[in-house]
Design an enzyme around this catalytic site. Structure first.
Site, PDB file in Angstrom:
ATOM      1  N   ALA A 119       0.841  -1.312   0.056  1.00 17.28           N
ATOM      2  CA  ALA A 119      -0.068  -0.170   0.083  1.00 17.28           C
ATOM      3  C   ALA A 119       0.660   1.146   0.095  1.00 17.28           C
ATOM      4  CB  ALA A 119      -1.180  -0.132   1.188  1.00 17.28           C
ATOM      5  N   ALA A 120       1.997   1.328   0.538  1.00 17.98           N
ATOM      6  CA  ALA A 120       2.536   2.528   1.009  1.00 17.98           C
ATOM      7  C   ALA A 120       2.872   3.169  -0.566  1.00 17.98           C
ATOM      8  CB  ALA A 120       3.855   2.352   1.816  1.00 17.98           C
ATOM      9  N   ASN A 123      -1.201   6.622  -2.045  1.00 14.03           N
ATOM     10  CA  ASN A 123      -2.172   7.647  -2.980  1.00 14.03           C
ATOM     11  C   ASN A 123      -3.194   6.553  -3.590  1.00 14.03           C
ATOM     12  OD1 ASN A 123      -0.592   9.876  -2.274  1.00 14.03           O
ATOM     13  ND2 ASN A 123       0.420   9.796  -4.438  1.00 14.03           N
ATOM     14  N   GLU A 142       1.260  -3.214   4.418  1.00 15.53           N
ATOM     15  CA  GLU A 142       2.769  -2.678   4.108  1.00 15.53           C
ATOM     16  C   GLU A 142       3.670  -3.294   4.870  1.00 15.53           C
ATOM     17  OE1 GLU A 142       5.888  -1.322   2.572  1.00 15.53           O
ATOM     18  OE2 GLU A 142       4.028  -0.860   1.689  1.00 15.53           O
ATOM     19  N   ASP A 189       0.206  -3.499  -6.392  1.00 17.52           N
ATOM     20  CA  ASP A 189       1.388  -2.567  -6.802  1.00 17.52           C
ATOM     21  C   ASP A 189       2.596  -2.943  -6.217  1.00 17.52           C
ATOM     22  OD1 ASP A 189       1.709  -0.453  -8.728  1.00 17.52           O
ATOM     23  OD2 ASP A 189       2.419   0.795  -6.902  1.00 17.52           O
ATOM     24  N   CYS A 248       5.349   0.638 -11.932  1.00 16.91           N
ATOM     25  CA  CYS A 248       5.788   1.735 -12.602  1.00 16.91           C
ATOM     26  C   CYS A 248       6.994   1.320 -13.446  1.00 16.91           C
ATOM     27  CB  CYS A 248       5.993   2.806 -11.813  1.00 16.91           C
ATOM     28  SG  CYS A 248       7.100   2.675 -10.385  1.00 16.91           S
TER      29      CYS A 248
END
Length: 370
Positions: A119-120, A123, A142, A189, A248
């Site tokens: 999570a961290a 956003n 996290e 993510d 990313c």
């Protein structure tokens, strides 16, 4: 910050080696990638509606709505909003368009239970809370203790009240635990190379890039192994209907190769790839049948390189929560059936990217990625 002395020392050495006096002159020696993209801000609808944010920002800036994401606003490149009252009070978040696509791709319904696996800084977590309109529950997992404070600060700033923070490894969570029996969606993510944000961090100035060195292949392989393992784990939660995997990174090994290797397992667990944002033109690399479902953003065109894959359960009975901008596609292909009989692995695909050391660090504040 812990390494700032070493970074500044290295910077001085670079200035001497290139026979220049300032960082500006150093940058001028290189062909700097064009990262002149608009400033995107995501409106935090937990605190402010989009039209009100638009009117407030239009008092001092040229602002327009994004055509794809209804809670995203577009301002001119270089617009500095870090000290703006709406940023400081959490009414808007400085978040790129690509990053803002992950939560809408998952599209959780209000009232659902959702698990944010890594999570961290938070956003995407608070974006999920806004989409769910404070209804339901979000478990923000996290592993790194030092990042928990940042996560909690983001949640507090957003005003979200339905987020439970868990300082633990996602891989340690038992999918059969009764506490996860109602989790319907997972946002994954995971840690990645960050190669999609390299240009905005000015990584082209690193000595490894100047020397033409390739990305650390060992590191990429380790990342891909973890990413694949995390995605396989997410597929085991019994009530989950939707899973978003995002990075990313622009590396195939962290993106398409991870998805391709997991597809047979996903199929056996009743999942299929779906196509979020059908109107989005930049799709996955054509390395397997169904890669057109995947979403990519191009650093040269969009300023950042992101990757999104959406899995949906075939027998899920959606009552309106499924993304209207989504196509669901079955992948019971001969290729996948044959893959089930083979040992699953992530093949390494060499890239021409530079070594990503220092990517979590920064020399000056203006080099930080958003």
């Amino acid at each position: 910050m812990r390494h700032q002395d070493a970074l500044r020392s290295t910077l001085k050495q670079l200035l001497l080696q290139r026979n220049v006096k300032t960082v500006k002159q150093l940058i001028a020696l290189h062909q700097v990638p064009d990262v002149s993209v608009p400033r995107y801000v995501r409106v935090n609808t937990l605190k402010l509606d989009v039209d009100s944010a638009l009117l407030e920002l239009q008092k001092n800036y040229s602002v327009q709505k994004d055509h794809l994401l209804p809670d995203l606003l577009i301002l001119p490149p270089g617009t500095d909003l870090h000290d703006h009252p709406l940023v400081k009070n959490g009414s808007i978040f400085l978040q790129g368009k690509a990053s803002s696509m992950a939560a809408p791709a998952l599209s959780p319904e209000p009232g659902w239970e959702v698990l944010d696996a890594c999570a961290a800084p938070g956003n995407k977590t608070v974006h999920l809370a806004a989409l769910m309109k404070r209804k339901g529950k979000i478990i923000a997992c996290e592993l790194q203790r030092e990042r928990i404070k940042r996560l909690k600060d983001t949640i507090k700033l957003s005003g979200a009240s339905n987020i439970q923070v868990l300082n633990d490894d996602f891989l340690n969570q038992n999918p059969k635990d009764p506490s996860y029996s109602k989790v319907k969606a997972i946002l994954l993510d995971p840690s990645c190379s960050g190669s999609g944000t390299a240009a905005s961090r000015l990584d082209h100035l690193l000595p490894s890039k100047a020397a033409g060195q390739d990305t650390d292949t060992e590191r990429l392989n380790k990342l891909a192994t973890f990413q694949r393992k995390a995605l396989q784990h997410a597929l085991l939660f019994p009530a989950v209907e939707r899973i978003v995997y995002s990075t990313c990174s622009i590396n195939q090994i962290e993106n398409e190769d991870v998805i391709k290797s997991v597809l047979p397992i996903a199929e056996s667990n009743g999942f299929q790839l779906a196509k979020p944002f059908p109107e989005w033109q930049c799709r996955g690399l054509p390395v397997f049948e169904g890669s057109e479902c995947l979403v990519r953003t191009d650093p040269a065109k969009h300023g950042e390189g992101f990757f999104i894959a959406l899995f949906t359960r075939k027998d899920a009975n959606f009552s309106g929560g499924s993304n209207k901008n989504e196509t669901r596609i079955s992948h019971s292909t001969p290729e996948i059936k044959n893959a089930r009989r083979k040992k699953k692995r992530v093949p390494f695909v060499s890239t021409n990217l530079f070594k990503m050391w220092l990517y979590d660090s920064t020399i000056v504040k203006s080099w930080r990625s958003n």
